[in-house]
Design a protein around this motif. Structure first.
Motif, short mmCIF file in Angstrom:
data_model
loop_
_atom_site.label_atom_id
_atom_site.label_comp_id
_atom_site.label_asym_id
_atom_site.label_seq_id
_atom_site.Cartn_x
_atom_site.Cartn_y
_atom_site.Cartn_z
N GLN A 175 -2.03 13.77 -14.24
CA GLN A 175 -2.66 14.48 -13.13
C GLN A 175 -2.87 13.53 -11.97
OE1 GLN A 175 -6.24 16.43 -14.62
NE2 GLN A 175 -5.24 16.57 -16.60
N PRO A 176 -2.80 14.05 -10.75
CA PRO A 176 -2.95 13.16 -9.60
C PRO A 176 -4.38 12.62 -9.47
CG PRO A 176 -2.80 15.45 -8.90
CD PRO A 176 -2.54 15.44 -10.37
N THR A 231 -7.61 12.44 -7.70
CA THR A 231 -8.25 13.40 -6.79
C THR A 231 -9.68 12.97 -6.45
OG1 THR A 231 -8.82 14.71 -8.72
CG2 THR A 231 -6.98 15.49 -7.41
N GLU A 246 -13.18 14.60 -5.18
CA GLU A 246 -13.82 15.92 -5.10
C GLU A 246 -15.18 15.84 -4.42
OE1 GLU A 246 -13.96 17.39 -9.08
OE2 GLU A 246 -11.86 18.03 -9.05
N ASN A 295 -12.71 15.75 0.34
CA ASN A 295 -11.76 16.16 -0.70
C ASN A 295 -10.38 15.60 -0.39
OD1 ASN A 295 -13.23 18.11 -2.50
ND2 ASN A 295 -13.65 18.99 -0.49
N THR A 319 -6.33 14.92 -2.45
CA THR A 319 -5.47 14.78 -3.62
C THR A 319 -4.36 13.82 -3.28
OG1 THR A 319 -5.96 17.04 -4.28
CG2 THR A 319 -4.02 16.01 -5.26
N PRO A 349 -0.84 12.43 -4.10
CA PRO A 349 0.33 12.77 -4.91
C PRO A 349 0.78 11.59 -5.78
CG PRO A 349 0.72 13.20 -2.58
CD PRO A 349 -0.55 12.43 -2.67
N THR A 350 1.02 11.88 -7.05
CA THR A 350 1.43 10.85 -8.00
C THR A 350 2.82 10.34 -7.67
OG1 THR A 350 0.13 11.94 -9.68
CG2 THR A 350 1.77 10.39 -10.46
N THR A 372 0.94 7.16 0.12
CA THR A 372 0.01 7.83 1.00
C THR A 372 -0.57 6.81 1.97
OG1 THR A 372 -0.57 9.41 -0.73
CG2 THR A 372 -2.14 9.17 1.09
N THR A 385 2.03 4.70 -7.63
CA THR A 385 1.38 5.50 -6.60
C THR A 385 0.68 4.55 -5.64
OG1 THR A 385 0.96 7.21 -8.25
CG2 THR A 385 -0.32 7.32 -6.19
#
Ligand code: ADP
Ligand code: MG
Lengths: 270, 346
Positions: free
Chosen positions: A4-5, A7, A9, A25, A27, A29-30, A34, A194
């Motif tokens: 799962q990436p 994240t 929250e 917030n 996310t 990406p795996t 970024t 990542t």
């Protein structure tokens, strides 16, 4: 490789009274790159510090593979996620190989001895950053670009799936900036690492990142592919800077032409 | 590609082994120096005892005029010097590495003086003696360390603030001592003065026991944090990113270092600047590489042992070891403060 990436929250965090991040917030990406951009003091470093467990959130959480990182033991997290701080400190008189060896710290238990595998991990990190010929040199005796590659090598020796870098290209001249960014792309392609990095140069951020995140006042202002994020409106709002966007002739990515009050045929102030 | 990698890995390993061999040689050399100095201090006193007689006295033979001097005077002195020096050296260097500043030594930032002040106050104002005084001294060393910690860590950041807070606390405690001494009844002064200048005068072998216990217990704490301490040389952020649990590591290292220093202070008094000097000297001797923690302990032992020998045998009058180490340390302190704007030398 995380399923799962990474994240973030509804994250709120700050230093004492002052709230710096407010309900953020994000996310990540795996397996992609970024880039985070934003004006000075908008909270970019604070966000990376929260994402790497250095700063405890007041509210919200950061999840890696579905697990809150602030409830993951530090050593265990450090085997999955690495961070290169904005201004790392080096003790005087340390050699390149010594510094890079520090990256093995999370892999060494209380009683574990240094192993041949550790030596190989250091060798891999040196080779990947093309600092292998510098291994015995004193860190103080290197150029800024070389030194930054050595710091990245230290983070590589940590062998994590996720690597966060806070302004890895600041203080470097343009050719060393490109060298560091190319290195990060290699890393991303070869190891599917990542990568999340804070950059100041919008054009380089647009060119090198798969996802661009623009921050403003402790919140995400816009996030997505560079073509969607880097618009005249976003730059104007996030940086307070009027500009024109044209396609970068070498990459097709958006390119920012800032409009100051002088030296342009169209005057923004008028 | 992979062959080149293996070659590089082997080169790195070879370089590392070469350096540990050098460290080992240096450590052995230091051990030999200590042993030589012990032999010297066992033979030289009021009279000079030939080595053969020293050995026979140590083996338990009763040699009139010799056995007492060697076994009851000189040996306890040497043993206590070594153990106290080890404690000061190890405790001092742990602080200096953790806070990345040679000025962050417990004898500069008021921790040793916390022990002294409590002892002087206990003796002069409350008429306490013996064990009670020592216990109080150890506890207040730990207390001062905790106070400095709480006053200077905010959001986990200490740095220069800790050193300034520590120096301020040291100055405050210094005036507490001056006040206590000014109002002290004269019969307590002799006992109180022992807490101002460290000395190994009147050493006895049973005094070595608390030092041995403290070196074992607190030394184990430092040993357990050995790797964390090494990573903390890169700054707190990088250390945390490398998986160091900063709060826990800091607390453990402080407990280990302060415990060691407070117990040693309770036995010998604060032997001036030994904690402060040992680390930098060890760094200079050991050269680049991992921080030379053990070497700093050995340097501390050598400083106290040699300092005491100089104070007893080589000066016109007999001086306690703390005066000798104080005279060595003061110029170095000035030197460090003069170039203090460049911290991070550790
Ligand atoms: N350790 C700290 N203590 C208090 N305030 C801080 C600290 N670090 C950063 N800040 C404040 O938090 C805000 C955001 O800082 P930062 O996240 O470093 O911004 P950026 O990296 O985007 O330039 C700034 O106003 C800064 O002054
Ligand atoms: Mg920043």
């Amino acid at each position: 490789m995380p399923m799962q990436p990474l994240t973030v929250e509804t994250l709120s965090a700050g230093y004492g009274q002052a709230a710096i991040l407010r309900g953020l917030n994000l996310t990540v990406p795996t397996g992609r790159i970024t880039a985070i951009v934003g004006a000075n003091a908008c909270g970019k470093s604070t966000l990376l510090r929260c994402m790497s467990r250095l700063l405890k959130p007041e509210q919200g959480q950061v999840l890696l593979d579905g697990r809150a990182i602030h409830r993951t033991p530090p050593r265990e997290l450090a085997r999955r996620l690495g961070l290169l701080p904005q201004t790392p400190l080096a003790p005087g008189g340390i050699t390149v190989a010594d510094l890079v060896s520090h990256g093995r710290h999370p892999h060494k238990g209380l009683l574990a001895r240094w192993s041949a595998e550790d030596d190989r991990a250091v060798a891999r990190a040196l080779t990947a950053t093309r600092t292998d010929t510098l291994a015995d040199r004193d860190l103080d005796a290197l150029s800024g670009g070389q030194r930054q590659r050595v710091w990245i090598a230290m983070a590589l020796a940590q062998e994590t799936d996720v690597l966060l870098l806070d302004e890895p290209t600041t203080y470097l001249d343009i050719n060393h900036q490109i060298e560091v960014l190319d290195l990060l792309v290699d890393l991303n392609r070869d190891r599917q690492t990542t990568i999340v990095m804070v950059l100041h140069d919008l054009n380089l951020a647009a060119r090198y990142a798969d996802t661009l995140v623009a921050m403003k006042n402790g919140a995400i202002h816009a996030a997505g592919p560079p073509q969607e994020v880097l618009t005249e409106a976003t730059v104007e709002q996030a940086f307070g800077l009027p500009c024109r966007i044209i396609p970068d002739p070498t990459s097709g990515k958006p390119m920012v032409l800032p409009l100051g009050r002088h030296n342009t045929t169209e005057s923004s102030a008028a | 590609m992979s062959a080149a990698l293996d070659t590089l890995a082997r080169d790195i390993a070879r370089q590392r082994r070469r350096r540990s061999a050098r460290r080992l040689r240096l450590g052995l050399l230091m051990g030999a120096l200590l042993l030589g100095t012990v032999a010297l201090t066992l033979s030289v006193g009021h009279t000079i005892t030939p080595p053969g007689q020293v050995l026979r006295a140590l083996a338990g033979d009763d040699l009139p005029g010799v056995s007492f001097a060697v076994r009851e005077l000189r040996l306890p002195r040497a043993v206590l010097s070594i153990l106290a020096g080890l404690s000061f050296g190890l405790g001092g260097v742990a602080f200096q590495i953790m806070l990345r500043n040679p000025l962050a030594s417990p004898d500069i930032i008021g921790i040793s003086i916390g022990s002294s002040a409590a002892a002087v106050l206990a003796i002069t104002a409350f008429g306490l003696t013996g064990m009670a005084v020592s216990l109080l001294a150890v506890l207040s060393g730990l207390g001062v360390a905790a106070a400095i910690y709480l006053l200077s860590f905010r959001n986990g950041v200490a740095g220069a603030r800790l050193i300034l807070v520590g120096i301020a606390i040291a100055a405050m405690l210094q005036s507490v001592i001056a006040y206590a001494l000014a109002r002290a009844p004269s019969w307590t002064l002799q006992d109180a003065l022992r807490w101002l200048t460290g000395s190994v005068n009147g050493a006895t072998l049973p005094q070595a026991l608390p030092l041995l216990v403290s070196l074992t217990v607190f030394g184990a704490l430092l040993l357990a944090c050995r790797r964390d301490l090494e990573a903390m040389r890169l700054g707190d952020d990088t250390a945390a990113a490398l998986g160091v649990s900063l709060t826990r590591a800091r607390a453990t290292i402080m407990l280990g270092a302060v415990g060691m220093i407070a117990v040693a202070t309770a036995v010998t008094g604060p032997i001036a600047f030994t904690a402060f000097l040992s680390g930098p000297i060890a760094m200079r001797l050991a050269g680049p590489g991992r921080s030379p923690v053990l070497m700093a302990g050995l340097v501390g032992a050598a400083l106290v042992l040699i300092g005491d020998f100089i104070g007893q045998q080589m000066l016109p009058a007999r001086y306690p070891v703390g005066i000798v180490t104080g005279a060595l340390g003061a110029p170095f302190l000035v030197y460090l403060i003069v170039r203090a704007n460049r911290t991070g030398a550790f």
